[in-house]
Scaffold this active site. Structure first.
Site, PDB file in Angstrom:
ATOM      1  N   SER A  10      -3.426   0.553  14.740  1.00 33.82           N
ATOM      2  CA  SER A  10      -4.092   1.848  14.908  1.00 33.82           C
ATOM      3  C   SER A  10      -4.517   1.998  16.360  1.00 33.82           C
ATOM      4  O   SER A  10      -4.808   0.991  17.032  1.00 33.82           O
ATOM      5  CB  SER A  10      -5.341   1.912  14.013  1.00 33.82           C
ATOM      6  OG  SER A  10      -6.149   3.021  14.376  1.00 33.82           O
ATOM      7  N   ASN A  13       1.518  -2.265   5.427  1.00 35.97           N
ATOM      8  CA  ASN A  13       0.869  -0.961   5.586  1.00 35.97           C
ATOM      9  C   ASN A  13      -0.513  -0.900   4.929  1.00 35.97           C
ATOM     10  O   ASN A  13      -1.378  -0.143   5.384  1.00 35.97           O
ATOM     11  CB  ASN A  13       1.790   0.110   4.978  1.00 35.97           C
ATOM     12  CG  ASN A  13       1.073   1.431   4.786  1.00 35.97           C
ATOM     13  OD1 ASN A  13       0.923   2.213   5.726  1.00 35.97           O
ATOM     14  ND2 ASN A  13       0.589   1.686   3.567  1.00 35.97           N
ATOM     15  N   TYR A  57     -13.059  -2.150  11.453  1.00 37.33           N
ATOM     16  CA  TYR A  57     -11.674  -1.654  11.390  1.00 37.33           C
ATOM     17  C   TYR A  57     -10.963  -1.917  12.731  1.00 37.33           C
ATOM     18  O   TYR A  57      -9.822  -2.396  12.755  1.00 37.33           O
ATOM     19  CB  TYR A  57     -11.717  -0.158  11.074  1.00 37.33           C
ATOM     20  CG  TYR A  57     -10.378   0.502  10.906  1.00 37.33           C
ATOM     21  CD1 TYR A  57      -9.631   0.330   9.741  1.00 37.33           C
ATOM     22  CD2 TYR A  57      -9.862   1.343  11.899  1.00 37.33           C
ATOM     23  CE1 TYR A  57      -8.400   0.972   9.578  1.00 37.33           C
ATOM     24  CE2 TYR A  57      -8.637   1.980  11.737  1.00 37.33           C
ATOM     25  CZ  TYR A  57      -7.916   1.791  10.577  1.00 37.33           C
ATOM     26  OH  TYR A  57      -6.700   2.429  10.419  1.00 37.33           O
ATOM     27  N   ALA A 106     -11.645  -4.193  14.910  1.00 33.22           N
ATOM     28  CA  ALA A 106     -11.395  -5.642  15.055  1.00 33.22           C
ATOM     29  C   ALA A 106     -10.168  -6.039  14.237  1.00 33.22           C
ATOM     30  O   ALA A 106      -9.329  -6.819  14.701  1.00 33.22           O
ATOM     31  CB  ALA A 106     -12.624  -6.430  14.603  1.00 33.22           C
ATOM     32  N   SER A 149       1.386   3.378  -2.582  1.00 33.48           N
ATOM     33  CA  SER A 149       1.116   4.334  -3.670  1.00 33.48           C
ATOM     34  C   SER A 149       0.734   5.711  -3.142  1.00 33.48           C
ATOM     35  O   SER A 149       0.743   6.692  -3.883  1.00 33.48           O
ATOM     36  CB  SER A 149      -0.007   3.803  -4.568  1.00 33.48           C
ATOM     37  OG  SER A 149      -1.228   3.751  -3.851  1.00 33.48           O
ATOM     38  N   ARG A 150       0.389   5.806  -1.875  1.00 34.46           N
ATOM     39  CA  ARG A 150      -0.009   7.116  -1.323  1.00 34.46           C
ATOM     40  C   ARG A 150       0.066   7.073   0.211  1.00 34.46           C
ATOM     41  O   ARG A 150       0.347   6.017   0.808  1.00 34.46           O
ATOM     42  CB  ARG A 150      -1.427   7.482  -1.784  1.00 34.46           C
ATOM     43  CG  ARG A 150      -2.482   6.546  -1.224  1.00 34.46           C
ATOM     44  CD  ARG A 150      -3.867   6.878  -1.748  1.00 34.46           C
ATOM     45  NE  ARG A 150      -4.879   6.388  -0.825  1.00 34.46           N
ATOM     46  CZ  ARG A 150      -6.184   6.403  -1.061  1.00 34.46           C
ATOM     47  NH1 ARG A 150      -6.639   6.898  -2.194  1.00 34.46           N
ATOM     48  NH2 ARG A 150      -7.028   5.954  -0.157  1.00 34.46           N
ATOM     49  N   GLY A 181       0.815  -1.221   0.000  1.00 36.00           N
ATOM     50  CA  GLY A 181       0.000   0.000   0.000  1.00 36.00           C
ATOM     51  C   GLY A 181       0.841   1.259   0.000  1.00 36.00           C
ATOM     52  O   GLY A 181       0.573   2.202   0.743  1.00 36.00           O
ATOM     53  N   LYS A 232      -7.618  -4.156  13.394  1.00 35.07           N
ATOM     54  CA  LYS A 232      -6.382  -3.590  13.949  1.00 35.07           C
ATOM     55  C   LYS A 232      -6.034  -4.217  15.298  1.00 35.07           C
ATOM     56  O   LYS A 232      -4.855  -4.392  15.612  1.00 35.07           O
ATOM     57  CB  LYS A 232      -6.499  -2.055  14.060  1.00 35.07           C
ATOM     58  CG  LYS A 232      -6.627  -1.357  12.694  1.00 35.07           C
ATOM     59  CD  LYS A 232      -5.410  -1.593  11.814  1.00 35.07           C
ATOM     60  CE  LYS A 232      -5.478  -0.850  10.494  1.00 35.07           C
ATOM     61  NZ  LYS A 232      -4.285  -1.085   9.656  1.00 35.07           N
TER      62      LYS A 232
HETATM   63  P1  NAD Z   1      -4.557   5.470   2.395  1.00 31.25           P
HETATM   64  O1  NAD Z   1      -5.977   5.111   2.163  1.00 31.25           O
HETATM   65  O2  NAD Z   1      -4.112   6.852   2.122  1.00 31.25           O
HETATM   66  O3  NAD Z   1      -3.601   4.476   1.590  1.00 31.25           O
HETATM   67  C1  NAD Z   1      -3.819   3.096   1.637  1.00 31.25           C
HETATM   68  C2  NAD Z   1      -2.887   2.388   0.683  1.00 31.25           C
HETATM   69  O4  NAD Z   1      -3.184   0.975   0.764  1.00 31.25           O
HETATM   70  C3  NAD Z   1      -3.057   2.774  -0.765  1.00 31.25           C
HETATM   71  O5  NAD Z   1      -1.778   2.763  -1.391  1.00 31.25           O
HETATM   72  C4  NAD Z   1      -3.906   1.646  -1.357  1.00 31.25           C
HETATM   73  O6  NAD Z   1      -3.680   1.410  -2.738  1.00 31.25           O
HETATM   74  C5  NAD Z   1      -3.385   0.479  -0.543  1.00 31.25           C
HETATM   75  N1  NAD Z   1      -4.304  -0.651  -0.493  1.00 31.25           N
HETATM   76  C6  NAD Z   1      -5.569  -0.692  -0.021  1.00 31.25           C
HETATM   77  N2  NAD Z   1      -6.074  -1.924  -0.158  1.00 31.25           N
HETATM   78  C7  NAD Z   1      -5.099  -2.682  -0.726  1.00 31.25           C
HETATM   79  C8  NAD Z   1      -5.011  -4.030  -1.129  1.00 31.25           C
HETATM   80  N3  NAD Z   1      -6.041  -4.856  -0.977  1.00 31.25           N
HETATM   81  N4  NAD Z   1      -3.863  -4.476  -1.678  1.00 31.25           N
HETATM   82  C9  NAD Z   1      -2.811  -3.644  -1.850  1.00 31.25           C
HETATM   83  N5  NAD Z   1      -2.829  -2.347  -1.481  1.00 31.25           N
HETATM   84  C10 NAD Z   1      -3.963  -1.881  -0.941  1.00 31.25           C
HETATM   85  O7  NAD Z   1      -4.280   5.065   3.921  1.00 31.25           O
HETATM   86  P2  NAD Z   1      -3.222   5.637   4.969  1.00 31.25           P
HETATM   87  O8  NAD Z   1      -3.883   6.676   5.769  1.00 31.25           O
HETATM   88  O9  NAD Z   1      -1.947   5.953   4.297  1.00 31.25           O
HETATM   89  O10 NAD Z   1      -3.060   4.371   5.927  1.00 31.25           O
HETATM   90  C11 NAD Z   1      -2.009   3.432   5.786  1.00 31.25           C
HETATM   91  C12 NAD Z   1      -2.099   2.426   6.918  1.00 31.25           C
HETATM   92  O11 NAD Z   1      -2.044   3.095   8.165  1.00 31.25           O
HETATM   93  C13 NAD Z   1      -3.407   1.621   6.918  1.00 31.25           C
HETATM   94  O12 NAD Z   1      -3.146   0.316   7.350  1.00 31.25           O
HETATM   95  C14 NAD Z   1      -4.241   2.346   7.947  1.00 31.25           C
HETATM   96  O13 NAD Z   1      -5.218   1.518   8.522  1.00 31.25           O
HETATM   97  C15 NAD Z   1      -3.183   2.744   8.942  1.00 31.25           C
HETATM   98  N6  NAD Z   1      -3.585   3.880   9.784  1.00 31.25           N
HETATM   99  C16 NAD Z   1      -3.897   5.081   9.210  1.00 31.25           C
HETATM  100  C17 NAD Z   1      -4.299   6.135  10.028  1.00 31.25           C
HETATM  101  C18 NAD Z   1      -4.644   7.486   9.473  1.00 31.25           C
HETATM  102  O14 NAD Z   1      -5.089   8.333  10.267  1.00 31.25           O
HETATM  103  N7  NAD Z   1      -4.438   7.773   8.201  1.00 31.25           N
HETATM  104  C19 NAD Z   1      -4.401   5.943  11.410  1.00 31.25           C
HETATM  105  C20 NAD Z   1      -4.088   4.709  11.944  1.00 31.25           C
HETATM  106  C21 NAD Z   1      -3.678   3.675  11.119  1.00 31.25           C
END
Ligand code: NAD
Length: 243
Positions: free
Chosen positions: A140, A88, A153, A155, A14-15, A12, A157
């Site tokens: 998380s 991630n 979500y 569950a 890409s962003r 994950g 995490k």
């Molecule tokens: P985001 O939505 O910006 O990016 C998610 C990335 O995961 C993207 O690159 C997407 O293409 C990829 N992805 C999603 N499903 C996929 C799959 N089935 N196979 C391959 N790639 C997949 O999310 P983010 O905010 O950058 O979060 C990243 C991680 O951190 C996640 O696990 C999220 O749960 C965790 N997290 C985020 C936050 C937050 O506040 N942003 C807080 C706690 C935990």
């Protein structure tokens, strides 16, 4: 030139947080394997191409066990080792419990928790042979304290936290570390969708009074990858939300 060039897979990437983690490892001179469900942008590839390490892309869905195995095997075939795996990739499918569909529940568990299981299982096969490796799972604060509208979500995490601690115990005898990072609320596409009102409420729960930045999570991942005596831990990067 750094002494110990590692091969690092960031699912994950890409962003958002994953992109920042990939950047941090590339910037440190390591080889990085990027993954996402959609193509990686030219802009991102060009951004990462200046640091010396090699960048490889493997697009696909980590909740598909065949793809998860391919991601790890392709990395091993290309670079000869799998040193760091950052699990991630993650999604949210928020809804209140009585409205939550089985599909929303399953999708979240399949990607966040089972995806982590598939890639970790495949990578640990190589790490066990190498007698070294580092696995970092994105949990998380929601997995620690819960959140209304995010039972699925939370569950997934909380599952990642239990998974991390169990796998850490299994792999420790071979020198492999397994840790989790628990971000609070981080400025990314995932939190962009929240309304201003929700964001205001969230800010009242963050002692440091701001959202986290993806780079702050990335620095923690890089730090963990350089530690040999930290395993089975959950490191909160949450502005003090959970103390
Ligand atoms: P985001 O939505 O910006 O990016 C998610 C990335 O995961 C993207 O690159 C997407 O293409 C990829 N992805 C999603 N499903 C996929 C799959 N089935 N196979 C391959 N790639 C997949 O999310 P983010 O905010 O950058 O979060 C990243 C991680 O951190 C996640 O696990 C999220 O749960 C965790 N997290 C985020 C936050 C937050 O506040 N942003 C807080 C706690 C935990």
């Amino acid at each position: 030139m750094i002494e110990n060039i590692k091969t690092v897979i960031v699912t994950g990437s890409s962003r958002g947080i994953g992109r920042a983690i990939a950047y941090a490892f590339a910037n440190a001179g390591h080889n990085v394997v990027l993954n996402g469900r959609k193509e990686i942008s030219e802009e991102q590839l060009s951004e990462l191409s200046h640091f010396g390490g090699e960048i490889h892309t493997c697009i696909g869905d980590i909740s598909d066990p065949d793809f998860a195995s391919r991601l790890i095997k392709e990395t091993k075939d290309k670079f000869g080792s799998v040193d760091v795996l950052v699990n991630n990739a993650g999604i949210t499918r928020d809804n209140l419990l009585l409205r939550m569909t089985e599909e929303e529940f399953d999708q979240t568990i399949d990607i966040n928790l089972k995806g982590t299981f598939y890639t970790t299982k495949a990578a640990s096969k190589y790490m066990l042979k190498q007698k070294s490796g580092c696995i970092i799972n994105l949990a998380s604060v929601v997995g620690q304290v819960g959140n209304a509208g995010q039972a699925n979500y939370a569950a997934s995490k909380a599952g990642i936290i239990g998974f991390t601690k169990s796998v850490a115990r299994e792999l420790a005898p071979r020198g492999i570390t397994v840790n989790a990072i628990a971000p609070g609320f981080v400025d990314s596409d995932m939190t962009d969708v929240l309304s201003d009102k929700v964001k205001e409420t969230i800010l009242t729960q963050i002692p440091l009074k701001r959202l986290g930045q993806p780079e702050e999570v990335a620095e923690t991942a890089l730090f963990l990858s350089n530690q040999k005596y930290i395993t089975g831990q959950v490191i909160n990067v949450d502005g003090g939300m959970v103390m």
